[in-house]
Write a protein that holds these residues in place. Structure first.
Motif, PDB file in Angstrom:
ATOM      1  N   SER A 155      40.600  43.174  38.692  1.00 56.45           N
ATOM      2  CA  SER A 155      40.284  44.145  37.631  1.00 56.45           C
ATOM      3  C   SER A 155      39.646  43.462  36.428  1.00 56.45           C
ATOM      4  O   SER A 155      38.725  44.000  35.807  1.00 56.45           O
ATOM      5  CB  SER A 155      41.554  44.847  37.137  1.00 56.45           C
ATOM      6  OG  SER A 155      42.172  45.523  38.183  1.00 56.45           O
ATOM      7  N   SER A 199      38.469  45.377  46.237  1.00 61.78           N
ATOM      8  CA  SER A 199      38.242  45.498  44.801  1.00 61.78           C
ATOM      9  C   SER A 199      39.328  46.286  44.084  1.00 61.78           C
ATOM     10  O   SER A 199      39.695  47.382  44.480  1.00 61.78           O
ATOM     11  CB  SER A 199      36.890  46.151  44.513  1.00 61.78           C
ATOM     12  OG  SER A 199      36.672  46.190  43.105  1.00 61.78           O
ATOM     13  N   SER A 200      39.800  45.694  43.011  1.00 64.17           N
ATOM     14  CA  SER A 200      40.675  46.394  42.076  1.00 64.17           C
ATOM     15  C   SER A 200      39.782  47.113  41.079  1.00 64.17           C
ATOM     16  O   SER A 200      38.560  47.049  41.171  1.00 64.17           O
ATOM     17  CB  SER A 200      41.545  45.387  41.320  1.00 64.17           C
ATOM     18  OG  SER A 200      42.245  44.579  42.213  1.00 64.17           O
ATOM     19  N   GLY A 201      40.394  47.770  40.137  1.00 64.08           N
ATOM     20  CA  GLY A 201      39.620  48.400  39.064  1.00 64.08           C
ATOM     21  C   GLY A 201      39.731  49.911  39.042  1.00 64.08           C
ATOM     22  O   GLY A 201      39.213  50.553  38.133  1.00 64.08           O
ATOM     23  N   ALA A 202      40.415  50.492  40.045  1.00 63.44           N
ATOM     24  CA  ALA A 202      40.525  51.954  40.072  1.00 63.44           C
ATOM     25  C   ALA A 202      41.338  52.466  38.882  1.00 63.44           C
ATOM     26  O   ALA A 202      40.937  53.426  38.205  1.00 63.44           O
ATOM     27  CB  ALA A 202      41.168  52.410  41.376  1.00 63.44           C
ATOM     28  N   VAL A 203      42.453  51.827  38.633  1.00 59.62           N
ATOM     29  CA  VAL A 203      43.314  52.284  37.535  1.00 59.62           C
ATOM     30  C   VAL A 203      42.578  52.109  36.210  1.00 59.62           C
ATOM     31  O   VAL A 203      42.536  53.023  35.379  1.00 59.62           O
ATOM     32  CB  VAL A 203      44.659  51.513  37.540  1.00 59.62           C
ATOM     33  CG1 VAL A 203      45.491  51.872  36.310  1.00 59.62           C
ATOM     34  CG2 VAL A 203      45.439  51.818  38.818  1.00 59.62           C
ATOM     35  N   ASN A 219      40.616  49.028  48.912  1.00 58.01           N
ATOM     36  CA  ASN A 219      41.581  48.994  47.814  1.00 58.01           C
ATOM     37  C   ASN A 219      42.888  49.539  48.364  1.00 58.01           C
ATOM     38  O   ASN A 219      42.928  50.114  49.457  1.00 58.01           O
ATOM     39  CB  ASN A 219      41.090  49.838  46.631  1.00 58.01           C
ATOM     40  CG  ASN A 219      41.838  49.505  45.317  1.00 58.01           C
ATOM     41  OD1 ASN A 219      42.752  48.675  45.290  1.00 58.01           O
ATOM     42  ND2 ASN A 219      41.439  50.159  44.239  1.00 58.01           N
ATOM     43  N   ASP A 257      46.341  53.684  46.041  1.00 69.71           N
ATOM     44  CA  ASP A 257      47.295  53.755  44.930  1.00 69.71           C
ATOM     45  C   ASP A 257      47.804  55.163  44.622  1.00 69.71           C
ATOM     46  O   ASP A 257      48.940  55.332  44.200  1.00 69.71           O
ATOM     47  CB  ASP A 257      46.635  53.233  43.638  1.00 69.71           C
ATOM     48  CG  ASP A 257      46.418  51.740  43.659  1.00 69.71           C
ATOM     49  OD1 ASP A 257      47.354  51.013  44.023  1.00 69.71           O
ATOM     50  OD2 ASP A 257      45.311  51.295  43.300  1.00 69.71           O
ATOM     51  N   ASP A 263      49.823  44.451  44.473  1.00 69.56           N
ATOM     52  CA  ASP A 263      48.704  43.770  43.825  1.00 69.56           C
ATOM     53  C   ASP A 263      47.659  43.456  44.886  1.00 69.56           C
ATOM     54  O   ASP A 263      47.993  43.307  46.058  1.00 69.56           O
ATOM     55  CB  ASP A 263      49.186  42.490  43.141  1.00 69.56           C
ATOM     56  CG  ASP A 263      49.665  41.492  44.163  1.00 69.56           C
ATOM     57  OD1 ASP A 263      48.819  40.739  44.681  1.00 69.56           O
ATOM     58  OD2 ASP A 263      50.859  41.489  44.490  1.00 69.56           O
ATOM     59  N   ASN A 264      46.431  43.345  44.447  1.00 69.06           N
ATOM     60  CA  ASN A 264      45.361  43.170  45.421  1.00 69.06           C
ATOM     61  C   ASN A 264      45.193  41.725  45.904  1.00 69.06           C
ATOM     62  O   ASN A 264      44.422  41.468  46.826  1.00 69.06           O
ATOM     63  CB  ASN A 264      44.044  43.705  44.846  1.00 69.06           C
ATOM     64  CG  ASN A 264      43.941  45.218  45.036  1.00 69.06           C
ATOM     65  OD1 ASN A 264      44.870  45.844  45.537  1.00 69.06           O
ATOM     66  ND2 ASN A 264      42.814  45.792  44.662  1.00 69.06           N
ATOM     67  N   GLY A 319      44.658  42.721  35.402  1.00 68.39           N
ATOM     68  CA  GLY A 319      45.154  43.102  36.733  1.00 68.39           C
ATOM     69  C   GLY A 319      46.666  43.076  36.833  1.00 68.39           C
ATOM     70  O   GLY A 319      47.384  42.849  35.858  1.00 68.39           O
ATOM     71  N   THR A 320      47.132  43.310  38.053  1.00 65.97           N
ATOM     72  CA  THR A 320      48.565  43.360  38.307  1.00 65.97           C
ATOM     73  C   THR A 320      49.087  41.977  38.697  1.00 65.97           C
ATOM     74  O   THR A 320      50.137  41.556  38.265  1.00 65.97           O
ATOM     75  CB  THR A 320      48.852  44.355  39.464  1.00 65.97           C
ATOM     76  OG1 THR A 320      48.220  45.580  39.139  1.00 65.97           O
ATOM     77  CG2 THR A 320      50.332  44.563  39.647  1.00 65.97           C
ATOM     78  N   GLY A 321      48.344  41.310  39.551  1.00 63.88           N
ATOM     79  CA  GLY A 321      48.790  40.016  40.058  1.00 63.88           C
ATOM     80  C   GLY A 321      48.552  38.916  39.027  1.00 63.88           C
ATOM     81  O   GLY A 321      47.637  39.001  38.218  1.00 63.88           O
TER      82      GLY A 321
HETATM   83  N1  GLU Z   1      44.803  48.667  43.151  1.00 66.17           N
HETATM   84  C1  GLU Z   1      44.754  48.498  41.732  1.00 66.17           C
HETATM   85  C2  GLU Z   1      43.480  49.117  41.162  1.00 66.17           C
HETATM   86  O1  GLU Z   1      42.521  49.316  41.849  1.00 66.17           O
HETATM   87  C3  GLU Z   1      44.761  47.061  41.299  1.00 66.17           C
HETATM   88  C4  GLU Z   1      45.896  46.223  41.712  1.00 66.17           C
HETATM   89  C5  GLU Z   1      45.727  44.807  41.115  1.00 66.17           C
HETATM   90  O2  GLU Z   1      45.368  44.695  39.933  1.00 66.17           O
HETATM   91  O3  GLU Z   1      45.918  43.833  41.825  1.00 66.17           O
HETATM   92  O4  GLU Z   1      43.398  49.380  39.996  1.00 66.17           O
END
Ligand code: GLU
Length: 378
Positions: free
Chosen positions: A22, A58-62, A142, A145, A156-157, A218-220
């Motif tokens: 992210s 890819s992360s970034g959806a949230v 992804n 979520d 986490d991704n 990000g989460t991780g």
């Molecule tokens: N799946 C989450 C998203 O797309 C991200 C998870 C992460 O930051 O690892 O926002």
């Protein structure tokens, strides 16, 4: 590892999973950064045009969805899931647009942990991703979520990308983060911290260096990256951790430049397939082959068809791990089966064109696809 070895790895990595954090393509405040996605799509398109296969996780959806919701913060699971739902379509659209401009097609794949824990779904996900890759399409993965519940979340991704690398039997996992690599100490607190070029083994002292440091978005953190790298290393897949906010990182890394931190793999590429099968599949039964089928499999180019099967033992479902035995009953290899034991019993000895008439459906021509089998030596 010397630069020569980096070069060799970069040259030989044909199938690559690129994990985009992210923090690389978004900020909490402003959502997605389109230029970053454009730059990544451009670099990945070059790889695909050069004959490599790339899966993007890819992360970034949230982060992309947060601005859409118009709420001050993202506290609580329902609101984060709503943000992911609103953001995922925007995220994929940005990728689609920039890949399309380079003549590359993309496909969205949303996974939950169930999809890899359940073996039937594991094989389905693997076959889908494999099919997309064989068609020259870039899957963009992804976590799902917006529907996944806490108990079955990857969370986490980094973890998800490690599993995807195993799922597609990748040659390399490249994790793009907003840090340069693994440092001897947290570089934000210690000016003299050094980036470690190569990690042969994720030891306790390596873990101690990681601390809790990681991305802001990000989460991780670094710990989830180390865990993913350590697990992959055991299955023969190296992990490269690089800074995706720097222009041209993917291109430079795959030109063999010593960027970021490389976590080397312990198993050799030749042993990897077998490790992979041992890792993912417990064996639930056996399929016995006639001499012609055993020979065809040994040639390395053929899949196992129903016509070459003489006998089935054990009770197993589609997606199970099976032992493949030659005419004398000895094991010649292992594989993941596209059909359950009862169905194989009904189609054994028959031509593939008869499968539909006998079973009332035909999911695959092959009972075990050559991509899903590993042969014993000798
Ligand atoms: N799946 C989450 C998203 O797309 C991200 C998870 C992460 O930051 O690892 O926002």
């Amino acid at each position: 590892m010397s630069d020569i070895n980096r070069m060799r790895l970069a040259d030989s990595a044909r199938r690559i999973v690129v994990k985009v954090g992210s923090g690389v393509i978004s900020t909490r405040k402003h959502g997605l950064i389109p230029e970053r996605i454009q730059s990544l799509a451009g670099q990945i398109a070059e790889l695909v045009n050069a004959g490599r296969e790339v899966v993007v996780v890819s992360s970034g959806a949230v982060a992309a969805g947060a601005s859409v919701l118009g709420v001050p913060d993202l506290n609580g699971i329902p609101i984060r899931q709503a943000a992911a739902a609103a953001g995922q379509s925007r995220l994929i659209w940005k990728y689609e647009k920039h890949f399309q401009a380079r003549g590359i097609r993309v496909a969205q794949v949303l996974l939950t942990q169930d999809d890899v824990a359940n073996r039937r779904r594991f094989l389905n996900a693997r076959n889908t991703l494999g099919t997309l890759l064989s068609l020259g399409i870039v899957p963009i993965v992804n976590e799902n979520d917006s529907v996944v519940v806490e108990e079955i979340k990857f969370g986490d991704n980094d973890t998800l990308s490690g599993l995807v690398a195993t799922l597609v039997d990748a040659d390399l996992l490249m994790i793009l983060s907003d840090v340069d690599g693994l440092f001897t100490a947290d570089p934000r607190k210690h000016a003299d911290a050094q980036c470690i070029p190569t990690v042969e083994s994720v030891t306790d002292s390596i873990r101690a260096m990681a601390g809790g440091a990681g991305s802001r978005e990000g989460t991780g953190g670094m710990v989830t990256k180390l865990n993913a790298a350590a697990r992959l290393s055991d299955t023969g897949i190296p992990t490269l951790l690089v800074n995706g906010t720097q222009p041209g990182t993917i291109t430079r890394a795959l030109a063999g430049e010593a960027v970021g931190t490389l976590f080397t793999a312990h198993a050799s590429p030749t042993a990897r397939k077998k490790h992979w099968l041992m890792h993912v599949a417990r064996v639930d039964g056996a399929i016995h082959l006639d001499a012609g089928a055993a020979e065809a499999l040994r040639s390395g180019k053929k899949s196992l068809l129903a016509s070459g099967i003489t006998q089935v033992t054990g009770h197993f479902e589609m997606g199970a791990g099976v032992t493949l035995c030659g005419p004398d009953g000895t094991e010649i290899g292992r594989g993941l089966t596209n059909y359950g034991a009862d169905d194989i019993n009904r189609i054994r000895g028959q031509h593939s064109s008869r499968i539909e008439a006998i079973l009332g459906y035909k999911a695959y021509d092959e009972v075990v696809h050559r991509d899903n089998l590993a042969l014993n030596d000798g």
